[in-house]
Scaffold this active site. Structure first.
Site, PDB file in Angstrom:
ATOM      1  N   ARG A  46      39.206  63.467  51.002  1.00 36.01           N
ATOM      2  CA  ARG A  46      38.797  64.389  51.586  1.00 36.01           C
ATOM      3  C   ARG A  46      39.838  64.942  52.819  1.00 36.01           C
ATOM      4  NH1 ARG A  46      33.495  62.323  54.063  1.00 36.01           N
ATOM      5  NH2 ARG A  46      34.987  60.447  54.008  1.00 36.01           N
ATOM      6  N   LYS A 146      32.136  49.055  41.533  1.00 32.17           N
ATOM      7  CA  LYS A 146      30.931  48.755  42.059  1.00 32.17           C
ATOM      8  C   LYS A 146      30.773  48.725  43.435  1.00 32.17           C
ATOM      9  CE  LYS A 146      30.536  44.711  44.174  1.00 32.17           C
ATOM     10  NZ  LYS A 146      31.304  44.390  45.271  1.00 32.17           N
ATOM     11  N   LYS A 180      39.660  38.247  36.346  1.00 33.26           N
ATOM     12  CA  LYS A 180      40.478  37.052  36.954  1.00 33.26           C
ATOM     13  C   LYS A 180      40.905  36.208  35.578  1.00 33.26           C
ATOM     14  CE  LYS A 180      38.270  37.272  41.359  1.00 33.26           C
ATOM     15  NZ  LYS A 180      39.034  36.742  42.635  1.00 33.26           N
ATOM     16  N   GLU A 214      33.253  32.405  50.445  1.00 34.44           N
ATOM     17  CA  GLU A 214      34.379  33.110  51.334  1.00 34.44           C
ATOM     18  C   GLU A 214      34.573  32.683  52.880  1.00 34.44           C
ATOM     19  OE1 GLU A 214      35.033  37.292  49.680  1.00 34.44           O
ATOM     20  OE2 GLU A 214      33.098  37.113  50.293  1.00 34.44           O
ATOM     21  N   ASP A 233      26.103  42.647  46.859  1.00 33.15           N
ATOM     22  CA  ASP A 233      27.503  42.779  46.905  1.00 33.15           C
ATOM     23  C   ASP A 233      28.305  41.699  45.970  1.00 33.15           C
ATOM     24  OD1 ASP A 233      29.900  43.720  48.283  1.00 33.15           O
ATOM     25  OD2 ASP A 233      30.139  41.810  49.125  1.00 33.15           O
ATOM     26  N   HIS A 238      29.174  39.989  40.532  1.00 27.40           N
ATOM     27  CA  HIS A 238      30.158  38.938  40.268  1.00 27.40           C
ATOM     28  C   HIS A 238      29.353  37.677  39.750  1.00 27.40           C
ATOM     29  CE1 HIS A 238      32.989  41.795  41.950  1.00 27.40           C
ATOM     30  NE2 HIS A 238      32.664  41.212  43.317  1.00 27.40           N
ATOM     31  N   LYS A 338      29.285  34.407  53.080  1.00 25.75           N
ATOM     32  CA  LYS A 338      30.633  34.833  54.034  1.00 25.75           C
ATOM     33  C   LYS A 338      30.639  33.573  54.972  1.00 25.75           C
ATOM     34  CE  LYS A 338      31.505  39.691  52.464  1.00 25.75           C
ATOM     35  NZ  LYS A 338      32.390  39.327  51.870  1.00 25.75           N
TER      36      LYS A 338
HETATM   37  C1  BG6 Z   1      34.148  42.552  46.215  1.00 26.94           C
HETATM   38  C2  BG6 Z   1      33.054  42.347  47.590  1.00 26.94           C
HETATM   39  O1  BG6 Z   1      33.584  42.895  45.329  1.00 26.94           O
HETATM   40  O2  BG6 Z   1      34.586  40.841  46.354  1.00 26.94           O
HETATM   41  C3  BG6 Z   1      33.635  41.893  48.816  1.00 26.94           C
HETATM   42  O3  BG6 Z   1      32.593  43.595  47.844  1.00 26.94           O
HETATM   43  C4  BG6 Z   1      34.157  40.429  48.425  1.00 26.94           C
HETATM   44  O4  BG6 Z   1      32.624  41.565  49.916  1.00 26.94           O
HETATM   45  C5  BG6 Z   1      35.187  40.528  47.310  1.00 26.94           C
HETATM   46  O5  BG6 Z   1      35.068  39.849  49.751  1.00 26.94           O
HETATM   47  C6  BG6 Z   1      35.703  38.880  46.896  1.00 26.94           C
HETATM   48  O6  BG6 Z   1      36.788  39.017  45.921  1.00 26.94           O
HETATM   49  P1  BG6 Z   1      37.786  38.093  45.761  1.00 26.94           P
HETATM   50  O7  BG6 Z   1      38.599  38.594  44.531  1.00 26.94           O
HETATM   51  O8  BG6 Z   1      38.606  37.963  46.926  1.00 26.94           O
HETATM   52  O9  BG6 Z   1      36.954  36.567  45.521  1.00 26.94           O
END
Ligand code: BG6
Length: 487
Positions: A46, A146, A180, A214, A233, A238, A338
């Site tokens: 933008r 996503k 991955k 995480e 998320d 995932h 998290k």
């Molecule tokens: C993303 C999420 O899709 O994946 C994040 O939006 C997350 O919140 C991330 O931290 C984790 O990815 P990776 O590859 O670091 O495990």
């Protein structure tokens, strides 16, 4: 890749994803010779940025997110000179004409990749405006990042409106977990070896634990995260994709639709969790202040940009069942959070105990065999077996057969986005989600989120730096199970 010139257009070109992941991945692809000399990367956003200003931004992104050892000046310069910037506001039709003009300066029939790294509520109008400006050429592909919507209805609307512009074969829905290395290794492990397939079923496996833990918190993304939460998320995409790769039936080939058909069947076989069943099969958590690696960190409610009374979950655990002949009765524990104790992503497969412990009949059962498929850290596969401890007595001890990808293959593993961008340029859809897969995932997730909302209960709190709420332990204990890290 290689082979042909292409143009890659990134909407959201100076956003978080482009800066942290896409530009560094493209730097690597260019450095490693996957770009033909006239390929271009055109960022759109933008703000009105001059080309030089965008190049400076991209240079900073590479300096920050590419490993220092991999950054060399001539590769960086060669990458930067491919970059261009066009100001595009998603709602402004004339901006798309300007983009068309820039694109048409080079051979208009070449492969074009439109990467939509924006908020999902812009996907449909971006595609419609691209179509009106004639940007959807026969050799065009669109990549959707996503989360694709926030529930089944919004995902369906995106699929319909994007699908009215692009054919399904042109649409690449990204889930970077599929890029991955270990996730693809799961295919190799399962379908390249005769050894595992006979074991891969309810008769031999007692439970499966899929963890994506995480240490990071919301990382300045509160405006996105606080309205999203761990379920949307991480779990909806995932973790369910990992589950599909783990649990699917052998596809008849490695071709995109053969694989996606099998993944879809897993999603459709997920036992619905509605109302009370959703509450009793899940745990929802939110971190409070604590410490990560000895460093004090604030609680979720004190993070910048988070509503002080937010009930967004930063941790989700779901006990899922795949109701098929292969998996009936086997619990799949899916959890992600998290600010947990470690950054760890893995699939843990617990095998059933031996029928009789002949070594010490009165001592109860032997430790079970366990397979740990690690995505990070230290990618690889570990298989725990029992062996005799050397010495005069017949004592058994768990030891592990370990396939460590880094020391076995000694090559730099591709980042997930590097791999996936290569696949988009090649036009291979195997590692991307089809519209029906995505909708099936939302169809299963929606009632769980609805049950959480209807219950009016706040998420359970857990200390930052822990393994999540204590009810995550009791949920497994009810089934007579324990988490991998407790063993
Ligand atoms: C993303 C999420 O899709 O994946 C994040 O939006 C997350 O919140 C991330 O931290 C984790 O990815 P990776 O590859 O670091 O495990």
């Amino acid at each position: 890749a290689g082979g042909e010139n292409f143009d890659m257009v990134i909407f959201g070109g100076v956003g978080d994803l482009a800066t942290r992941k896409l530009l560094p991945a493209l730097y690597y692809l260019n450095r490693d010779g996957h770009f033909l000399s006239h390929s271009r990367v055109i960022a759109c956003g933008r703000s009105g940025l001059a080309r030089e200003a965008f190049q400076a931004h991209a240079e900073q992104a590479c300096r920050r997110y590419v490993r220092a050892a991999d950054l060399d000046d001539s590769a960086l310069q060669s990458f930067l000179q491919r970059l261009d910037y066009v100001r595009v506001d998603a709602a402004e039709k004339s901006h798309f004409e300007a983009l068309a003009e820039t694109l048409n300066r080079q051979d208009p029939d070449r492969t074009r990749v439109y990467f939509l790294a924006t908020r999902p509520d812009l996907f449909a109008s971006l595609c419609e405006n691209m179509s009106a400006a004639g940007l959807n050429t026969a050799a065009s592909r669109v990549v959707l990042e996503k989360p694709l919507g926030t529930d089944l209805a919004s995902a369906n609307e995106i699929n319909c409106r994007v699908g009215a512009v692009f054919a399904e074969e042109q649409i690449f829905r990204i889930d970077h977990y599929l890029g991955k290395e270990t996730v693809q290794n799961l295919m190799a492990l399962r379908f390249g070896n005769a050894l595992f397939e006979p074991l891969w079923r309810r008769t031999n496996i007692s439970d499966v634990q899929i963890t994506v833990a995480e240490q990071v918190g919301v990382e300045g993304r509160a405006d996105y995260y606080d309205s999203t939460g761990a379920m949307r998320d991480m779990v909806q995409n995932h973790l369910l994709q990992l589950l599909c790769m783990f649990a699917m039936e052998p596809p008849c080939s490695n071709e995109a639709n053969a694989v996606r058909d099998e993944k879809l069947k897993v999603l459709r076989a997920l036992k619905p969790l509605v109302g009370q069943a959703a509450l009793s099969h899940t745990v929802r958590g939110q971190y409070r202040a604590g410490a990560i690696n000895g460093q004090a960190v604030p609680g979720y409610l004190d993070e910048d940009g988070v509503a002080t009374d937010s009930s967004t979950e930063t941790y989700a655990l779901i006990k899922a069942h795949v109701d098929t002949w292969r998996w009936a009765g086997v619990p799949f524990y899916l959890r992600s959070g998290k600010r947990l104790a470690e950054r760890r992503a893995e699939i843990v497969v617990n095998f059933r105990p031996v029928p009789l412990n002949i070594f010490s009949k009165d001592m109860g059962s032997l430790p079970v065999n366990r397979m740990v498929i690690r995505l990070h850290p230290d990618e690889g596969v570990r298989l725990n077996v029992l062996a005799k401890q050397p010495g005069p007595a017949m004592r058994l001890k768990p030891v592990s057969l370990h396939l460590d990808f880094a020391s076995t293959f000694k090559v730099r593993p591709l980042d997930a986005y590097e791999r996936l961008l290569t696949e988009v340029i090649r036009g291979n859809l195997t590692l991307f989600m089809r519209n029906d897969e995505l909708e099936a995932a939302w169809r299963w997730v929606d009632p769980i989120i609805a049950a959480w909302q209807d219950s009016g209960e706040p998420p359970r709190s857990y200390n930052a730096g822990s393994w999540g709420p204590s009810s995550a332990v009791s949920l497994l204990a009810r089934d007579g199970m324990v988490w991998h890290e407790e063993v």
